[in-house]
Design a protein around this motif. Structure first.
Motif, PDB file in Angstrom:
ATOM      1  N   LYS A  68       0.828  -1.198   0.000  1.00  0.00           N
ATOM      2  CA  LYS A  68       0.000   0.000   0.000  1.00  0.00           C
ATOM      3  C   LYS A  68       0.866   1.254   0.000  1.00  0.00           C
ATOM      4  CE  LYS A  68      -3.974  -2.130   2.317  1.00  0.00           C
ATOM      5  NZ  LYS A  68      -4.887  -2.065   3.483  1.00  0.00           N
ATOM      6  N   GLN A  69       1.902   1.241  -0.805  1.00  0.00           N
ATOM      7  CA  GLN A  69       2.768   2.402  -0.957  1.00  0.00           C
ATOM      8  C   GLN A  69       2.816   2.815  -2.428  1.00  0.00           C
ATOM      9  OE1 GLN A  69       6.436   2.570   1.748  1.00  0.00           O
ATOM     10  NE2 GLN A  69       6.177   0.376   1.474  1.00  0.00           N
ATOM     11  N   ARG A  70       3.012   4.104  -2.628  1.00  0.00           N
ATOM     12  CA  ARG A  70       3.203   4.638  -3.980  1.00  0.00           C
ATOM     13  C   ARG A  70       4.463   5.464  -3.976  1.00  0.00           C
ATOM     14  NH1 ARG A  70      -1.973   8.177  -4.959  1.00  0.00           N
ATOM     15  NH2 ARG A  70      -0.963   8.537  -6.984  1.00  0.00           N
ATOM     16  N   THR A  71       5.131   5.515  -5.104  1.00  0.00           N
ATOM     17  CA  THR A  71       6.282   6.407  -5.184  1.00  0.00           C
ATOM     18  C   THR A  71       5.763   7.828  -5.355  1.00  0.00           C
ATOM     19  OG1 THR A  71       6.483   6.241  -7.594  1.00  0.00           O
ATOM     20  CG2 THR A  71       7.718   4.632  -6.258  1.00  0.00           C
ATOM     21  N   LEU A  72       6.555   8.793  -4.923  1.00  0.00           N
ATOM     22  CA  LEU A  72       6.162  10.195  -5.063  1.00  0.00           C
ATOM     23  C   LEU A  72       6.027  10.577  -6.534  1.00  0.00           C
ATOM     24  CD1 LEU A  72       5.488  12.766  -3.558  1.00  0.00           C
ATOM     25  CD2 LEU A  72       7.922  13.274  -3.402  1.00  0.00           C
ATOM     26  N   ALA A  73       6.696   9.823  -7.412  1.00  0.00           N
ATOM     27  CA  ALA A  73       6.618  10.082  -8.856  1.00  0.00           C
ATOM     28  C   ALA A  73       5.190   9.940  -9.384  1.00  0.00           C
ATOM     29  CB  ALA A  73       7.542   9.129  -9.610  1.00  0.00           C
ATOM     30  N   GLU A  74       4.338   9.233  -8.655  1.00  0.00           N
ATOM     31  CA  GLU A  74       2.962   9.018  -9.095  1.00  0.00           C
ATOM     32  C   GLU A  74       2.044  10.190  -8.760  1.00  0.00           C
ATOM     33  OE1 GLU A  74       1.467   4.905  -8.331  1.00  0.00           O
ATOM     34  OE2 GLU A  74       3.425   4.643  -7.360  1.00  0.00           O
ATOM     35  N   TYR A  75       2.587  11.199  -8.064  1.00  0.00           N
ATOM     36  CA  TYR A  75       1.793  12.359  -7.677  1.00  0.00           C
ATOM     37  C   TYR A  75       2.032  13.512  -8.651  1.00  0.00           C
ATOM     38  CZ  TYR A  75       0.852  10.039  -3.225  1.00  0.00           C
ATOM     39  OH  TYR A  75       0.447   9.153  -2.262  1.00  0.00           O
ATOM     40  N   ALA A  76       0.979  14.284  -8.886  1.00  0.00           N
ATOM     41  CA  ALA A  76       1.035  15.416  -9.812  1.00  0.00           C
ATOM     42  C   ALA A  76       0.848  16.723  -9.054  1.00  0.00           C
ATOM     43  CB  ALA A  76      -0.046  15.266 -10.878  1.00  0.00           C
ATOM     44  N   PRO A  77       1.225  17.855  -9.664  1.00  0.00           N
ATOM     45  CA  PRO A  77       0.984  19.139  -9.010  1.00  0.00           C
ATOM     46  C   PRO A  77      -0.483  19.290  -8.601  1.00  0.00           C
ATOM     47  CG  PRO A  77       2.435  19.442 -10.877  1.00  0.00           C
ATOM     48  CD  PRO A  77       1.986  18.014 -10.926  1.00  0.00           C
ATOM     49  N   GLY A  78      -0.668  19.721  -7.355  1.00  0.00           N
ATOM     50  CA  GLY A  78      -2.012  19.847  -6.803  1.00  0.00           C
ATOM     51  C   GLY A  78      -2.412  18.684  -5.927  1.00  0.00           C
TER      52      GLY A  78
END
Length: 206
Positions: A32-42
């Motif tokens: 249940k982890q995601r890399t920060l790369a999967e997040y977008a501005p906002g």
């Protein structure tokens, strides 16, 4: 102090240490982890208890520029001058930096050098670090994104309003919850809302 009291005191300290460790340890399910790369501005992600707002992602996708969604600390006197280095505000940001390092590792933050320019365009120095206050130019660039009307106070920027030779010895730039930019005296109190650049490879708990 007799032996019984010494033992009782030692057990109490051990229990406090255990509670502190439990408070700061988060059980994370690796599925249940995601890399920060999967997040977008906002997007907003949770840094083990501190909500962070993604402002920008570098062109190569390796660096993510973030700000705390809320004030990291309220009622902070900026310092005894308009100089950011060694100010009270910088000390609070250093605490935040250590917290992020403890959460994600010593290599999770990217060190950068930032020019310090007054609101009226005079370059008065630079700052090198892994976390800092937002700049005036950044507050303008990301103004729509940094609005949080639920914040209890204005928050400091790292820029002096102008310089003493122009009659502005005491004023620092700051931002209100609605996004308006104004100035406040350095010996007054505002909130601290740090920014930092994180490596996009770090894992974010869900």
């Amino acid at each position: 102090m007799n032996t019984e009291k010494i033992l009782e005191h030692a057990l109490a300290i051990a229990e406090l240490a255990k509670e502190d460790k439990e408070r700061h340890s988060v059980k994370v399910d690796p599925l249940k982890q995601r890399t920060l790369a999967e997040y977008a501005p906002g997007d907003i992600f949770n840094a083990y208890g501190i909500e962070m707002l993604v402002l920008n992602v570098s062109e190569d996708g390796e660096e993510v520029f973030c700000i705390t969604k809320e004030l990291y600390k309220k009622d902070v006197e900026f310092g005894d001058s308009t100089k950011y280095q060694d100010s009270n505000a910088e000390k609070v940001v250093k605490e935040f930096e250590q917290y992020i390092t403890d959460c994600f590792g010593k290599d999770s933050l990217v060190e950068k050098t930032t020019k310090i320019v007054t609101v009226d365009g005079q370059e008065v120095g630079s700052y090198t670090g892994k976390a800092r206050l937002m700049t005036f130019d950044e507050a303008r660039t990301y103004n729509r994104m940094i609005v949080n009307k639920d914040l209890p106070d204005w928050w400091w920027l790292m820029n002096p309003w102008s310089t003493p030779d122009r009659g502005w010895k005491y004023s620092m730039a700051c931002v209100c919850p609605s996004g308006c930019i104004n100035c406040n005296c350095y010996n007054d109190n505002c909130g601290v809302r740090p920014v930092c650049i994180l490596k996009s490879s770090i894992l974010i708990p869900q």
